[in-house]
Design an enzyme around this catalytic site. Structure first.
Site, mmCIF file in Angstrom:
data_model
loop_
_atom_site.group_PDB
_atom_site.id
_atom_site.type_symbol
_atom_site.label_atom_id
_atom_site.label_comp_id
_atom_site.label_asym_id
_atom_site.label_seq_id
_atom_site.Cartn_x
_atom_site.Cartn_y
_atom_site.Cartn_z
ATOM 1 C CG ASP A 68 -1.813 -1.169 1.372
ATOM 2 O OD1 ASP A 68 -2.150 -1.774 0.341
ATOM 3 O OD2 ASP A 68 -2.189 -1.499 2.515
ATOM 4 C CD GLU A 92 -9.028 -2.446 -1.468
ATOM 5 O OE1 GLU A 92 -9.586 -2.476 -0.360
ATOM 6 O OE2 GLU A 92 -8.293 -3.364 -1.871
#
Ligand code: FUB
Length: 326
Positions: A14, A226
């Site tokens: 991420d 997302e």
């Protein structure tokens, strides 16, 4: 397209990346083997701290001549007064020489909120505020500092990211995830207050529309799931995101930070591992895609490794698609 693993000695995912004072700073999630079984809620992503990495010569890192500097643990879950579990994708932004780390974390009722932690330097350490941001919910933050100094907070993620539990910024009694031809659930954006600690306004939906101006539908494999990220290129706003269960990174272009953003195409085709998550940054005249995959862990989707490759635009500003499995 040559891709390089950036931190082969540990599992990091991420990525959020920024350039300050000629140096590149990487803010990843820190995966580890916590033994929690895999489920659709993402309980196996049980991260408990953040490291910061930096370099002033990314090309030397890519050539294998240098390593990133690891600034160590800069924030731990037990230091956050309201903590429950799961420190997921964070981002950091700068204002007036202070650095603000925004992070999603479940509170003691297992509800995702965002917290803020403040540092005097980009490499931390970051000191958390006592309570979550008011009115915050869901996961996956990216903060754009626009050219006029205004800062925009993008967030949201469905399934384990809990976005389907909210409508008009209010918690629903029962979660609702659109299906079929219904408009897909959008990401959200809110301008930050001058002190960077709270939203300055109610979060608004980030619409990704097709060429006819219609929102992408829930059954479109390219709809938002997302991992929001926004960067600017040639004066346009590029909103990019993960499609989650269809495993693409896609992007859309708009004329202002709120959108709407018109869908353009796929940035990265599926990688090894369930999740795909990225950021796009310019450093020393080149554009880069930072992302992760689960190749080094043998496909264990909760143990991801950080990668980088160059990203190229066509003459008309379209991003050239990168193969995830290369
Ligand atoms: O790292 C936990 C979650 O997995 C992130 O919040 C999502 O974007 C996905 O990468």
């Amino acid at each position: 397209m040559k891709k390089t693993y950036l931190i082969p000695e540990d599992y990091m995912a991420d990525p959020s990346v920024h350039v300050w004072n000629g140096r590149l700073y990487i803010y990843p999630s820190h995966d580890w083997e916590s033994g929690i079984p895999e489920n659709d809620n993402g309980d196996h992503f049980n991260m408990k701290d953040y490291h910061v990495f930096s370099t002033d010569d990314l090309e030397a890192v890519i050539r294998g001549e240098q390593k990133l500097t690891d600034h160590g643990v800069v924030l731990s879950v037990e230091d956050i007064p309201w903590h429950g579990r799961q420190l997921w994708d964070c981002d950091v932004q700068e204002k007036n020489g202070k650095y603000y780390m925004y992070f999603p974390l479940k509170d003691r009722n297992d509800i995702f909120r965002f917290g803020v932690a403040v540092a005097d330097r980009p490499e931390g350490p970051f000191i958390p505020q006592p309570a979550p941001m008011m009115g915050s919910y869901s996961i996956d933050v990216a903060v754009l500092k626009d050219d006029d100094g205004q800062q925009y907070f993008y967030f949201g993620g469905i399934w384990g990211g809990q976005l389907q539990r909210y409508k008009d910024n209010k918690a629903l009694e029962s979660a609702y995830l659109p299906e079929g031809d219904e408009p897909a659930l959008p990401s959200r954006v809110a301008r930050l207050r001058d002190d960077m600690l709270e939203f300055a306004e109610e979060p608004r939906p980030v619409l990704v529309v097709d060429k006819d101006g219609k929102p992408l539908k829930a059954n479109d494999p390219h709809r938002f799931f997302e991992a929001s990220w926004v960067h600017k290129y040639n004066g346009k706003y590029y909103f990019s995101y993960s499609t989650g269960d269809t495993h693409y990174l896609c992007y859309a272009i708009g004329d202002n930070p709120y959108g709407p953003f018109t869908y353009q195409g796929v940035i990265l085709t599926p990688v090894v591992g369930w999740t795909t998550h990225h950021c796009i940054v310019e450093f020393k005249g080149k554009w880069y895609l930072f992302h992760h995959d689960s190749v080094p862990s043998g496909g264990r989707t909760w143990l991801r490794s950080l990668k980088v490759c160059e990203l190229h635009y066509d003459a008309d500003g379209k991003i050239q698609t990168i193969e995830g499995m290369d």
